[in-house]
Design a protein around this motif. Structure first.
Motif, PDB file in Angstrom:
ATOM      1  N   LYS A   1      -3.842 -29.629  -4.151  1.00  0.00           N
ATOM      2  CA  LYS A   1      -3.865 -30.881  -4.913  1.00  0.00           C
ATOM      3  C   LYS A   1      -5.098 -31.695  -4.506  1.00  0.00           C
ATOM      4  N   ALA A   2      -5.397 -31.682  -3.235  1.00  0.00           N
ATOM      5  CA  ALA A   2      -6.549 -32.462  -2.747  1.00  0.00           C
ATOM      6  C   ALA A   2      -7.841 -31.986  -3.413  1.00  0.00           C
ATOM      7  N   LEU A   3      -7.991 -30.669  -3.519  1.00  0.00           N
ATOM      8  CA  LEU A   3      -9.209 -30.130  -4.143  1.00  0.00           C
ATOM      9  C   LEU A   3      -9.238 -30.481  -5.632  1.00  0.00           C
ATOM     10  N   ARG A   4      -8.122 -30.345  -6.279  1.00  0.00           N
ATOM     11  CA  ARG A   4      -8.101 -30.652  -7.715  1.00  0.00           C
ATOM     12  C   ARG A   4      -8.440 -32.118  -7.977  1.00  0.00           C
ATOM     13  N   GLU A   5      -7.956 -32.996  -7.101  1.00  0.00           N
ATOM     14  CA  GLU A   5      -8.260 -34.427  -7.279  1.00  0.00           C
ATOM     15  C   GLU A   5      -9.748 -34.699  -7.094  1.00  0.00           C
ATOM     16  N   ARG A   6     -10.303 -34.047  -6.093  1.00  0.00           N
ATOM     17  CA  ARG A   6     -11.737 -34.234  -5.838  1.00  0.00           C
ATOM     18  C   ARG A   6     -12.566 -33.699  -7.014  1.00  0.00           C
ATOM     19  N   LEU A   7     -12.148 -32.556  -7.518  1.00  0.00           N
ATOM     20  CA  LEU A   7     -12.840 -31.967  -8.673  1.00  0.00           C
ATOM     21  C   LEU A   7     -12.738 -32.885  -9.889  1.00  0.00           C
TER      22      LEU A   7
ATOM     23  N   ILE B   1     -20.736 -33.457 -11.427  1.00  0.00           N
ATOM     24  CA  ILE B   1     -21.422 -32.161 -11.323  1.00  0.00           C
ATOM     25  C   ILE B   1     -20.873 -31.215 -12.394  1.00  0.00           C
ATOM     26  N   PRO B   2     -21.744 -30.679 -13.266  1.00  0.00           N
ATOM     27  CA  PRO B   2     -21.255 -29.739 -14.278  1.00  0.00           C
ATOM     28  C   PRO B   2     -20.918 -28.394 -13.625  1.00  0.00           C
ATOM     29  N   LEU B   3     -19.649 -28.071 -13.555  1.00  0.00           N
ATOM     30  CA  LEU B   3     -19.230 -26.872 -12.812  1.00  0.00           C
ATOM     31  C   LEU B   3     -19.776 -25.583 -13.418  1.00  0.00           C
ATOM     32  N   LEU B   4     -19.965 -25.577 -14.750  1.00  0.00           N
ATOM     33  CA  LEU B   4     -20.417 -24.331 -15.379  1.00  0.00           C
ATOM     34  C   LEU B   4     -21.894 -24.047 -15.092  1.00  0.00           C
ATOM     35  N   ASP B   5     -22.597 -25.023 -14.533  1.00  0.00           N
ATOM     36  CA  ASP B   5     -23.997 -24.772 -14.146  1.00  0.00           C
ATOM     37  C   ASP B   5     -24.097 -23.984 -12.842  1.00  0.00           C
TER      38      ASP B   5
ATOM     39  N   PRO C   1     -14.212 -21.295   1.775  1.00  0.00           N
ATOM     40  CA  PRO C   1     -14.970 -20.666   0.688  1.00  0.00           C
ATOM     41  C   PRO C   1     -14.086 -20.010  -0.375  1.00  0.00           C
ATOM     42  N   TYR C   2     -12.955 -19.454   0.054  1.00  0.00           N
ATOM     43  CA  TYR C   2     -12.154 -18.758  -0.962  1.00  0.00           C
ATOM     44  C   TYR C   2     -11.578 -19.722  -2.006  1.00  0.00           C
ATOM     45  N   HIS C   3     -11.478 -21.003  -1.651  1.00  0.00           N
ATOM     46  CA  HIS C   3     -11.071 -21.986  -2.665  1.00  0.00           C
ATOM     47  C   HIS C   3     -12.106 -22.077  -3.775  1.00  0.00           C
ATOM     48  N   GLY C   4     -13.373 -22.051  -3.361  1.00  0.00           N
ATOM     49  CA  GLY C   4     -14.457 -22.093  -4.330  1.00  0.00           C
ATOM     50  C   GLY C   4     -14.435 -20.855  -5.210  1.00  0.00           C
ATOM     51  N   ARG C   5     -14.190 -19.720  -4.566  1.00  0.00           N
ATOM     52  CA  ARG C   5     -14.151 -18.464  -5.317  1.00  0.00           C
ATOM     53  C   ARG C   5     -12.996 -18.484  -6.323  1.00  0.00           C
ATOM     54  N   ASN C   6     -11.858 -18.993  -5.900  1.00  0.00           N
ATOM     55  CA  ASN C   6     -10.717 -19.080  -6.821  1.00  0.00           C
ATOM     56  C   ASN C   6     -11.033 -19.981  -8.013  1.00  0.00           C
ATOM     57  N   LEU C   7     -11.687 -21.085  -7.715  1.00  0.00           N
ATOM     58  CA  LEU C   7     -12.057 -22.008  -8.789  1.00  0.00           C
ATOM     59  C   LEU C   7     -12.983 -21.304  -9.788  1.00  0.00           C
ATOM     60  N   PHE C   8     -13.975 -20.584  -9.246  1.00  0.00           N
ATOM     61  CA  PHE C   8     -14.931 -19.861 -10.087  1.00  0.00           C
ATOM     62  C   PHE C   8     -14.185 -18.840 -10.955  1.00  0.00           C
TER      63      PHE C   8
ATOM     64  N   VAL D   1     -20.576 -22.771  -6.431  1.00  0.00           N
ATOM     65  CA  VAL D   1     -19.228 -23.356  -6.432  1.00  0.00           C
ATOM     66  C   VAL D   1     -18.662 -23.329  -5.011  1.00  0.00           C
ATOM     67  N   GLU D   2     -18.902 -22.210  -4.313  1.00  0.00           N
ATOM     68  CA  GLU D   2     -18.388 -22.109  -2.939  1.00  0.00           C
ATOM     69  C   GLU D   2     -19.045 -23.138  -2.029  1.00  0.00           C
ATOM     70  N   ALA D   3     -20.356 -23.326  -2.219  1.00  0.00           N
ATOM     71  CA  ALA D   3     -21.072 -24.296  -1.386  1.00  0.00           C
ATOM     72  C   ALA D   3     -20.555 -25.710  -1.652  1.00  0.00           C
ATOM     73  N   LEU D   4     -20.245 -25.984  -2.910  1.00  0.00           N
ATOM     74  CA  LEU D   4     -19.750 -27.320  -3.263  1.00  0.00           C
ATOM     75  C   LEU D   4     -18.407 -27.592  -2.584  1.00  0.00           C
ATOM     76  N   THR D   5     -17.479 -26.657  -2.740  1.00  0.00           N
ATOM     77  CA  THR D   5     -16.148 -26.905  -2.165  1.00  0.00           C
ATOM     78  C   THR D   5     -16.212 -26.884  -0.628  1.00  0.00           C
ATOM     79  N   ALA D   6     -17.108 -26.033  -0.090  1.00  0.00           N
ATOM     80  CA  ALA D   6     -17.266 -26.003   1.368  1.00  0.00           C
ATOM     81  C   ALA D   6     -17.809 -27.349   1.869  1.00  0.00           C
ATOM     82  N   SER D   7     -18.705 -27.958   1.085  1.00  0.00           N
ATOM     83  CA  SER D   7     -19.285 -29.235   1.514  1.00  0.00           C
ATOM     84  C   SER D   7     -18.226 -30.335   1.554  1.00  0.00           C
ATOM     85  N   TRP D   8     -17.125 -30.117   0.873  1.00  0.00           N
ATOM     86  CA  TRP D   8     -16.013 -31.075   0.923  1.00  0.00           C
ATOM     87  C   TRP D   8     -14.975 -30.679   1.980  1.00  0.00           C
ATOM     88  N   GLY D   9     -15.264 -29.589   2.716  1.00  0.00           N
ATOM     89  CA  GLY D   9     -14.375 -29.188   3.792  1.00  0.00           C
ATOM     90  C   GLY D   9     -13.308 -28.177   3.383  1.00  0.00           C
ATOM     91  N   PHE D  10     -13.435 -27.600   2.194  1.00  0.00           N
ATOM     92  CA  PHE D  10     -12.468 -26.570   1.797  1.00  0.00           C
ATOM     93  C   PHE D  10     -13.019 -25.185   2.134  1.00  0.00           C
TER      94      PHE D  10
END
Ligand code: SAH
Length: 367
Positions: free
Chosen positions: A60-66, A13-17, A34-41, A23-32
């Motif tokens: 670390k788990a989120l970074r590995e998944r990303l 998935i191209p993150l910049l798209d 929402p603020y993790h998604g916001r931080n990533l953004f 981004v929040e929906a993506l990370t939430a769909s992996w069980g993280f």
């Protein structure tokens, strides 16, 4: 049996798209959370970090998944051309070898970034260099935002103004452009006020109405002629969406925004659209629409067949508009030494050496 050639499509998935919600929906769909998604953004856009390992507050788990399922595909700089007046033009290489240009224009108290929305353009305006290369493809949101990402890194801060006035017709790449403009305005990204993002269109009328429903950016319209007969020639999309449709669409865009105006771009072409008669017709056309007219001295390129109006003619034209009560300015030409001025962006280095001059004849309408 012969083996079919192995094609491995890149399904990452191209993150910049993605805008922030995406981004929040993506990370939430992996069980993280929402603020993790916001931080990533925020890492991606506000801090301009493209290395997942450097995003230290992500687990670390989120970074590995990303790392496994996404990619951060930034346009690469093929060429950086600074001009003596401080303007910088970047030529970007995209992942498929296509190229687009972006121009950074510094001014005393602000900096304007001129961003491309398509590779080439399908609209064929007669006085525009980009039109000469034809249309290749739309840019993705990531490729549009990638231009801003890069300029922000180069500048050390986001530009104060962004104009969708580079290569392409932004309203012909509607969804990608709208999402990119949302990222430009996001507080966790580039933080531009809605009035400091300007979309310039040649006049795709239905999409002006669509834009009004979902966005409140500033609107600039490439008018260039005060009547259909001439505009049909200069801006051929006028044959599909003539002035009697374009003007009401622009008026409708301003509804509910009493202090705003439409910026009308008007390229000054010697003995084509620059007479007193044209000024008078323009005044009549814009009556009743809150307007600002921006006169653009034509920027020549090889084989264009047009000439720039004399500075005295441009000033007389401007004064005429002003006397009628219109706000009228003349755009300062910037970056012309490096072919970075309006209408000179062509993206492909080889096109610049071999302009398809012979393919076109100049407009021959009299005054
Ligand atoms: N497709 C959009 C975005 C392009 S914006 C649009 O048409 O509005 C670039 C602006 O520069 C437009 O107003 C365009 O008409 C104008 N332009 C194109 N070629 C030019 C040239 N050679 N000299 C001056 N202005 C030009």
């Amino acid at each position: 049996m012969q083996q079919a050639p192995q094609i491995t499509p890149d399904l990452r998935i191209p993150l910049l798209d993605l805008d922030r919600a995406g981004v929040e929906a993506l990370t939430a769909s992996w069980g993280f959370k929402p603020y993790h998604g916001r931080n990533l953004f925020r890492w991606l856009h506000k801090h301009g970090v493209s290395d997942l390992e450097a995003m230290t507050d992500l687990s670390k788990a989120l970074r590995e998944r990303l790392a496994a399922e996404t990619l951060i595909d930034l346009p690469r700089v093929a060429l950086e051309q600074p001009s003596p007046d401080g303007t910088i033009k970047w030529l970007f290489d995209l992942h498929d070898g296509q190229r687009v240009e972006t121009v950074q224009i510094p001014e005393e108290d602000r900096s304007t970034l001129c961003v491309s929305s398509q590779v080439g353009c399908a609209l064929d305006c007669r006085f525009c260099a980009t039109a000469r290369q034809g249309f290749s493809r739309n840019l993705s949101t990531g490729e549009i935002v990638g231009q801003v990402w890069h300029a922000t890194r180069a500048l050390g801060k986001p530009p104060t103004n962004i104009v969708m006035m580079g290569m392409g017709e932004p309203l012909a790449n509607f969804d990608a452009v709208v999402r990119a403009m949302a990222i430009m305005q996001d507080d966790f990204a580039y933080m531009l006020a809605k009035t400091r993002v300007t979309l310039s269109t040649s006049g795709i009328v239905p999409n002006i109405y669509r834009l009004a429903e979902i966005s409140a950016v500033s609107l600039a319209v490439s008018l260039h002629a005060p009547d259909n007969a001439l505009r049909d020639q200069l801006v051929p999309i006028n044959r599909k969406y003539p002035l009697e449709q374009l003007i009401p669409a622009c008026k409708a865009y301003l509804r509910g925004e009493p202090r705003r105006r439409v910026t009308w771009e008007y390229v000054m072409l010697k003995e084509i659209n620059d007479s007193d008669r044209h000024a008078k017709a323009l005044i009549r056309l814009l009556e009743g629409t809150p307007s600002k007219v921006n006169l653009i001295p034509f920027n020549p390129f090889p084989g264009s067949g047009f000439e720039t109006s004399d500075p005295e003619r441009i000033e007389a034209f401007r004064q005429r508009l002003k006397r009628s009560g219109l706000v009228a300015t003349t755009r300062k030409t910037r970056g012309d030494e490096i072919a970075a001025a309006c209408g000179q962006l062509v993206g492909q280095v080889q096109d610049r050496r071999q302009p398809r001059a012979e393919a076109r004849l100049p407009v021959t309408l009299g005054r």
